[in-house]
Motif scaffolding. Structure first.
Motif, mmCIF file in Angstrom:
data_model
loop_
_atom_site.group_PDB
_atom_site.id
_atom_site.type_symbol
_atom_site.label_atom_id
_atom_site.label_comp_id
_atom_site.label_asym_id
_atom_site.label_seq_id
_atom_site.Cartn_x
_atom_site.Cartn_y
_atom_site.Cartn_z
ATOM 1 N N UNK A 75 0.801 -1.215 0.103
ATOM 2 C CA UNK A 75 0.001 -0.265 -0.177
ATOM 3 C C UNK A 75 0.700 1.496 -0.027
ATOM 4 N N UNK A 76 0.360 2.173 -0.736
ATOM 5 C CA UNK A 76 1.227 3.569 -0.768
ATOM 6 C C UNK A 76 0.137 4.641 -0.762
ATOM 7 N N UNK A 77 0.640 5.836 -0.273
ATOM 8 C CA UNK A 77 -0.165 7.044 -0.007
ATOM 9 C C UNK A 77 -1.029 7.292 -1.299
ATOM 10 N N UNK A 78 -0.532 6.904 -2.393
ATOM 11 C CA UNK A 78 -1.510 7.216 -3.644
ATOM 12 C C UNK A 78 -2.674 6.306 -3.784
ATOM 13 N N UNK A 79 -2.557 5.165 -2.949
ATOM 14 C CA UNK A 79 -3.568 4.239 -3.110
ATOM 15 C C UNK A 79 -4.387 4.269 -1.888
ATOM 16 N N UNK A 104 6.688 8.653 -2.987
ATOM 17 C CA UNK A 104 5.762 7.469 -2.899
ATOM 18 C C UNK A 104 5.421 7.095 -1.770
ATOM 19 N N UNK A 105 6.101 7.421 -0.509
ATOM 20 C CA UNK A 105 6.247 6.824 0.592
ATOM 21 C C UNK A 105 6.025 7.813 1.636
ATOM 22 N N UNK A 106 5.263 7.367 3.045
ATOM 23 C CA UNK A 106 5.141 8.226 4.104
ATOM 24 C C UNK A 106 6.577 8.281 4.940
ATOM 25 N N UNK A 107 6.784 8.990 5.688
ATOM 26 C CA UNK A 107 7.680 8.909 6.659
ATOM 27 C C UNK A 107 7.366 9.625 8.125
ATOM 28 N N UNK A 108 7.763 8.887 9.059
ATOM 29 C CA UNK A 108 7.373 9.280 10.500
ATOM 30 C C UNK A 108 9.176 9.663 11.208
ATOM 31 N N UNK A 109 8.993 10.804 11.791
ATOM 32 C CA UNK A 109 10.187 11.182 12.869
ATOM 33 C C UNK A 109 9.976 11.791 13.951
ATOM 34 N N UNK A 110 10.834 11.721 14.835
ATOM 35 C CA UNK A 110 10.737 12.391 16.242
ATOM 36 C C UNK A 110 10.648 13.775 16.208
ATOM 37 N N UNK A 111 9.556 14.347 16.929
ATOM 38 C CA UNK A 111 9.593 15.829 16.987
ATOM 39 C C UNK A 111 10.436 16.333 18.101
ATOM 40 N N UNK A 112 10.870 17.609 17.866
ATOM 41 C CA UNK A 112 11.569 18.343 18.910
ATOM 42 C C UNK A 112 10.807 18.343 20.230
ATOM 43 N N UNK A 113 11.607 18.054 21.204
ATOM 44 C CA UNK A 113 11.344 17.991 22.711
ATOM 45 C C UNK A 113 10.356 16.938 22.807
#
Length: 522
Positions: A75-79, A104-113
């Motif tokens: 599954x991709x965001x476009x789908x 084509x892909x989603x990313x997740x990353x750590x927020x500040x603080x």
């Protein structure tokens, strides 16, 4: 009729890689697990299940859906793939499309603080029907965030603004700017973390800079740029960095000392000009051996700074020299890169040496009609580099004599003939040759080669007549005259020294043979 295929399970995981280097693997062709981490680990084994360990750390979200016919599809965001943070992870993680290089892909990353946490349902992946907005399938994404503890802070001066470890700035209106002192400096801040390399926090909005000492001397910006304040004070200042809004570093702090210094004074002296080794400063310019010309002196100056440093400004463009009585000592001008005082008439003049606004020093300089008489003369002419006692040249060749004149007051002209621009050598020196047919010498010490000397060297004499009760002084030197062949000519005999041996010339005998060198100039 054909059976309808529907999703039965959605499996997803966070693959810890940057968007730029993420490369998807092949979609599994058979069921391996309904657990998202295990399924993704089968294709991305080296990256799955790793913890996020720093702010901004993140990865790519990979999701598979298992269909009712047993097949798998990525599954991709476009789908219609959407991802949201669950519970406390809403303040820990951000989810968004990757950079355009791999959008084509989603990313997740750590927020500040963000803080540390671990949850098997940290993120939720959903497959959304784009037409009805209905959720077709959903599944959790396990994420572990393990942020190391802050172990310390450091602040240093990144700008080279001192000769040692301590930075010294100066005000923009202080003459110290003319000797290389800077008016501002950039700080550099780092935070250290347990088990990790330090991170730069210089421009991080959570870094707070405070002038904790010397707030009348400096200011500091929110990005760590320190500037010296206008005013009259010098001294030590201090900047402290803290991180009050950053929970993990709330107790961390560091300080750095910075000085503000400036020019506090100037000292100067005048030494005989032209300069010579062993000269000492003087405040008296005398007549030169009963001539109408006076001695000259070159100005040397040094500025003192409030931190104890001293800097020579002899050739500095911001140094200026003035005199109170221009009839005695005209307004000085530079010879080369330094100011030179020139006597014009007997008297006393107040000489002021200045360096920028308000920094000056004055002293009286006397121009005296008392003569500095010639005490000794020393020849220093080197006629040829390979034969210093031979004058070798074509007919009419000339060479300026080199002569050292030492005076009764201890001053000296190392180039008495060609190095004193304001005084003709013939004004106080005499020159003579004992053989003007071979080497003649002018009143100003220029020798001319006219013929070779076959029997003996030519004796040249330099002298200074008696002056103001002093004894006459003279010095002699001997030189061999030896003509070089002109173009199209030949020369017989030695090139250096006497052309022929003295015995062959003084007492030749019948049948005697003499080896004679020959040189031809074509």
């Amino acid at each position: 009729s054909a059976a309808t295929v529907v999703p039965t399970c959605l499996s997803a995981a966070l693959v810890l890689s940057s968007a730029a280097n993420f490369t998807p693997s092949s979609v599994p062709t058979q069921a391996q697990s309904t657990n998202g981490t295990q399924l993704v680990a089968a294709s991305y084994s080296k990256n799955a299940d790793r913890a996020l360990t720093a702010e901004g750390d993140g990865g790519t979200i990979v999701a598979f859906v298992r269909l009712s016919d047993g097949s798998f599809e990525e599954l991709l965001p476009s789908m219609g793939l959407e991802v949201t943070a669950s519970g406390s992870f809403d303040s820990i993680l951000n989810a968004s499309l990757a950079s355009p290089s791999n959008a084509a892909y989603l990313r997740a990353f750590v927020k500040p603080d963000a803080g540390s946490a671990s949850d098997s349902c940290a993120l939720e992946a959903r497959w959304i029907n784009r037409c009805t907005s209905a959720t077709l399938a959903a599944g959790p994404i396990a994420v572990t965030v393990e942020l190391p503890a802050v172990t310390g802070a450091s602040v240093t001066v990144a700008t080279n603004c001192g000769t040692g470890a301590l930075c010294s700035l100066t005000r923009s209106d202080d003459p110290a700017t003319h000797v290389g002192r800077l008016t501002q400096a950039q700080l550099a801040v780092t935070l250290s973390f347990a088990g990790q390399l330090p991170l730069v926090f210089t421009s991080d909005p959570r870094t707070v800079y405070t002038v904790t000492a010397g707030d009348n001397l400096i200011t500091v910006s929110s990005t760590g740029l320190v500037k010296a304040l206008s005013g009259s004070a010098f001294g030590a200042a201090e900047v402290t960095v803290t991180f009050p809004s950053y929970a993990r570093a709330a107790g961390a702090s560091a300080s750095v000392a910075i000085r503000v210094d400036g020019v506090t004074g100037i000292t100067w002296s005048a030494s005989p000009f032209p300069t010579f080794t062993g000269s000492v400063p003087t405040t008296t310019l005398r007549r030169i051996h009963c001539t109408s010309a006076y001695q000259r002196a070159v100005v040397s100056a040094t500025v003192a700074l409030s931190d104890g440093a001293s800097v020579s400004v002899d050739t500095n463009a911001f140094l200026s020299v003035t005199t109170s009585t221009v009839g005695v000592i005209p307004t000085p001008s530079k010879v080369g890169s330094q100011y030179v005082l020139a006597g014009a008439a007997a008297g006393v003049s107040n000489v002021t040496v200045s360096f920028g606004a308000g920094i000056r020093s004055s002293a009286l300089v006397t121009v005296s009609d008392e003569s500095a008489t010639v005490a000794s003369l020393t020849w220093s002419t080197a006629w040829q580099s390979s034969a210093p006692t031979t004058f070798a040249a074509v007919v009419g060749g000339q060479q300026t004599m080199r002569l050292v004149a030492t005076f009764s007051d201890g001053t000296r002209f190392d180039e008495a003939v060609g190095g004193v621009s304001w005084l003709s050598p013939g004004a106080y020196l005499g020159f003579a040759s004992d053989d003007n047919e071979r080497i003649s010498i002018s009143a100003n010490g220029v020798a001319t080669l006219l013929a070779s000397s076959y029997a003996a060297p030519v004796t040249l004499t330099a002298s200074a007549a008696s002056c103001a009760g002093s004894a006459a002084v003279s010095a002699t030197t001997q030189v061999y005259a030896n003509l070089e062949p002109a173009v199209g000519d030949i020369d017989l005999g030695n090139r250096f020294g006497l052309p022929f041996s003295s015995d062959a010339i003084a007492a030749p005998s019948v049948g005697q043979r003499v080896a004679v060198p020959m040189r031809i100039n074509l």
